[in-house]
Write a protein that holds these residues in place. Structure first.
Motif: not given
Length: 264
Positions: A187-189, A140-148, A165-167
């Motif tokens: 787009g899914e986290s 599990f990790n954190g990212v900043d990303r462009d989403e709608k 948080i992504l997996a």
């Protein structure tokens, strides 16, 4: 031949017969992996987790990871696609520190995620000591990303950088070969950490929509949420149940467990 059809055929060939998550043909995967070891679920504490209560959130993830790993194993066993699926013991952070030797960003926009580089010298003893053919790594990790993100009416959205948080999941052989890889759908986290405050903008009569952090209590309630469906077989927290169901679905090599067809 129409251009769109040609492009689709080329894309299918690039994906290959191994499926969209397998890096090798499924027949090769079936041959190599009959007993799968599942490592403790890990958190990349060095990743971008910008929540105001960062350390408490990381602790929360460790807590839920520890209590749900057996659920992942049970779901993988339900599919009867492996001879055996077994837990590999150990401290998740110690294993992460020994196993991961590099990280690099991949993808763009709402497909951005972290790629990992592993130390094969650390994988080999894990495989051999636990008598498995390969190991399943979930980070599990954190990212900043462009989403709608849409408002509750689904009529308005705000595209911006959100912290999530992504997996990430991989199946690795003893020599470090990646046989299968998963980073979720665009787009899914696993766990959104921020939201656009459309209501605040509405009531203040402004076009400026502020991005706010979800409270730690709100995140904990999200992680603890259970399905309220009468027909659900869910036995764990809903975010983990959904993730594990997805992993098991994609980590299906089409193998028939030989024990299923033995005479009674």
């Amino acid at each position: 031949m129409p251009r769109w059809l040609l492009i689709g055929m080329v894309a299918a060939l690039l994906i290959g017969c191994g499926g969209k998550s397998f890096t090798v043909p499924k027949a090769e995967y079936r041959e190599k992996v009959q007993t799968l070891g599942v490592l403790p679920l890990m958190v990349d504490e060095s990743s971008t987790i910008s929540h105001p209560e960062r350390e408490a959130l990381i602790g929360l993830l460790h807590q839920y990871n520890s209590s749900t790993r057996d659920l992942l194993i049970d779901i993988l066993k339900e599919g009867k696609q492996y001879f055996d699926v077994r837990a590999i013991p150990g401290n998740p952070q110690d294993i992460f520190n020994r196993l991961v030797i590099g990280q690099n960003p991949r993808g763009r926009g709402d497909e951005q995620h972290i790629g990992y580089v592993f130390n094969a010298a650390e994988i080999t003893p894990l495989v051999e000591k636990n008598v498995v053919d390969a190991i399943l790594v979930v980070i599990f990790n954190g990212v900043d990303r462009d989403e709608k993100r849409w408002d509750r009416t689904k009529l308005t959205f705000l595209r911006a950088n959100y912290n999530v948080i992504l997996a990430s999941a991989m199946v690795l052989t003893a020599d470090g070969q990646v046989l299968w890889e998963y980073h979720g759908k665009p787009g899914e986290s696993f766990l959104p950490l921020q939201y656009p405050d459309f209501d605040e903008a509405h009531y203040n009569k402004t076009e400026e929509v502020k991005i706010r952090h979800i409270s730690l209590a709100g995140l904990e309630r999200t992680l603890a949420e259970r399905s309220n469906s009468l027909f659900s077989r869910a036995s764990g927290p809903l975010p983990y149940q959904n993730l594990f169901d997805q992993l098991a679905s994609e980590l299906n090599p089409g193998m028939i467990n030989p024990l299923r067809n033995q005479p009674q």
